[in-house]
Design a protein around this motif. Sequence first.
Motif, PDB file in Angstrom:
ATOM      1  N   PRO A   1      -0.420  20.183  37.673  1.00 21.44           N
ATOM      2  CA  PRO A   1       0.921  20.089  37.082  1.00 21.44           C
ATOM      3  C   PRO A   1       1.638  21.433  37.044  1.00 21.44           C
ATOM      4  CG  PRO A   1      -0.737  20.078  35.367  1.00 21.44           C
ATOM      5  CD  PRO A   1      -1.489  20.024  36.668  1.00 21.44           C
ATOM      6  N   ALA A   2       2.946  21.359  36.994  1.00 19.36           N
ATOM      7  CA  ALA A   2       3.756  22.564  36.812  1.00 19.36           C
ATOM      8  C   ALA A   2       3.725  22.972  35.348  1.00 19.36           C
ATOM      9  CB  ALA A   2       5.187  22.294  37.249  1.00 19.36           C
ATOM     10  N   PRO A   3       3.724  24.261  35.051  1.00 18.09           N
ATOM     11  CA  PRO A   3       3.786  24.703  33.654  1.00 18.09           C
ATOM     12  C   PRO A   3       5.053  24.191  32.972  1.00 18.09           C
ATOM     13  CG  PRO A   3       3.289  26.544  35.134  1.00 18.09           C
ATOM     14  CD  PRO A   3       3.678  25.386  35.994  1.00 18.09           C
ATOM     15  N   LYS A   4       4.945  23.852  31.712  1.00 18.61           N
ATOM     16  CA  LYS A   4       6.108  23.356  30.975  1.00 18.61           C
ATOM     17  C   LYS A   4       7.238  24.379  30.953  1.00 18.61           C
ATOM     18  CE  LYS A   4       3.628  20.116  27.966  1.00 18.61           C
ATOM     19  NZ  LYS A   4       3.310  19.747  26.562  1.00 18.61           N
ATOM     20  N   SER A   5       6.881  25.659  31.007  1.00 21.80           N
ATOM     21  CA  SER A   5       7.895  26.719  30.949  1.00 21.80           C
ATOM     22  C   SER A   5       8.846  26.657  32.141  1.00 21.80           C
ATOM     23  CB  SER A   5       7.226  28.094  30.901  1.00 21.80           C
ATOM     24  OG  SER A   5       6.437  28.308  32.066  1.00 21.80           O
ATOM     25  N   TRP A   6       8.416  26.033  33.243  1.00 19.27           N
ATOM     26  CA  TRP A   6       9.289  25.923  34.409  1.00 19.27           C
ATOM     27  C   TRP A   6      10.533  25.102  34.110  1.00 19.27           C
ATOM     28  CZ3 TRP A   6       6.471  25.004  39.699  1.00 19.27           C
ATOM     29  CH2 TRP A   6       5.653  26.111  39.985  1.00 19.27           C
TER      30      TRP A   6
ATOM     31  N   SER B   1      12.275  25.008  31.315  1.00 23.76           N
ATOM     32  CA  SER B   1      13.169  25.565  30.301  1.00 23.76           C
ATOM     33  C   SER B   1      14.440  26.046  30.989  1.00 23.76           C
ATOM     34  CB  SER B   1      12.492  26.744  29.581  1.00 23.76           C
ATOM     35  OG  SER B   1      11.322  26.314  28.917  1.00 23.76           O
ATOM     36  N   PRO B   2      15.600  25.541  30.613  1.00 29.89           N
ATOM     37  CA  PRO B   2      16.835  25.902  31.315  1.00 29.89           C
ATOM     38  C   PRO B   2      17.211  27.366  31.110  1.00 29.89           C
ATOM     39  CG  PRO B   2      17.320  24.590  29.374  1.00 29.89           C
ATOM     40  CD  PRO B   2      15.833  24.568  29.539  1.00 29.89           C
ATOM     41  N   LEU B   3      17.760  27.966  32.153  1.00 33.67           N
ATOM     42  CA  LEU B   3      18.231  29.339  32.099  1.00 33.67           C
ATOM     43  C   LEU B   3      19.588  29.388  31.402  1.00 33.67           C
ATOM     44  CD1 LEU B   3      17.313  30.444  35.732  1.00 33.67           C
ATOM     45  CD2 LEU B   3      16.131  31.090  33.618  1.00 33.67           C
TER      46      LEU B   3
END
Length: 272
Positions: free
Chosen positions: A150-155, A157-159
Motif C-alpha cells: 500500500p501507499a503511505p497514508k501521508s501521500w 494529504s493535500p498540498l
Amino acid sequence: MGSAKDFTLVQWDQRGSGKTWGANPETREQPLSLELLASDGIEVARHIQQHLGKHKLILMGGSWGSALAVQMAQTEPELFHAYVGTAQLVSYADNVATSYQRVLGLAQQAGDAETVESVQKIGPPPWTNPRAFGILRRAGRKFEATLIEPAPKSWWSPLPGYDTPQYEADYEAGEDFSFVQFVGMAGDGMGPKLDIRRLGTRFAMPVYLLQGEQDTVTTLDVSQAYFDSISAPQKEFFRMPRTGHDPNPIMVKTQLEVLETRVRPAAVVAER
C-alpha cells in the motif's frame, strides 16, 4: 535519488477537472473528447517548452492519462524525448472485459458471495448503465488492497492550495462531470469509443511501459499485448510486483528508475 535539480515536474489538471474546472466555468458544458483534451495537452506542452527553453519534453501518463499521452505523442511526436506510460489504457472494450473477468474471478476465489453477486448483477460489458464501471472499480480496489504494497497514508494529504473547501468542491464537481463524460449516460462516452491502437503502433520516440501485476483495471495481458505490437526506437516493458492500478512505493520507484537510467541521460545529450 532524483531531485528538483534533475527534473521539472509539471502537473496538469485537464479540462473538466480540479483547478482547471474551478478556473474555467465557461467550459463546463462543453463535451469532452480525447482529441480535444490532447489538443489542450499539446498546448500546455508547447507553453512549457517555451517557458523552460527546452527542445523537447518527457511525456508521462497513467491510466486515462496514458491514453491521452499516446494521442499527444502520435499527434506531435517532435515535442517529446520519450513516452513513459503507467497502467496503460489500450482499448476500453478489451480493458473492461478483462477487468470484469479478473475481478469476478478474484471474488469467487475469495468466496466473497456479496461481491460476486454485485459484479454478476451488472453483467459483463458492454454496459449502458453509467454506474457499472464504478461498481466494478470499487470491487477491484477491494481485492487489489490484499495483493499490493500500500501507499503511505501521508501521500494523500493535500498540498497547500489543494486543501481548501473551494478546491474540494471544484474537485468533486469536476470528478462527477468528467466521469459522466468518460462512461456516458448510456455507454456512449469517451471511454467506450477508445482504442489507441487506431492511432498507429509506430512511435517516433522511445517508449517505456510500466504495469502493475495486480492491476484489475488495465490488466497485464492487455498492456503486454499492446506493448508487443508497437515499434519504437527503443522500448521496454516493466512488470511491477505487488502493485495495482493506483500509485504505491514500487510504482514510484520504478518510474524514477526509468527516468534516471533510461530517459534523462538521452534527453540531456539531445538538449545540448
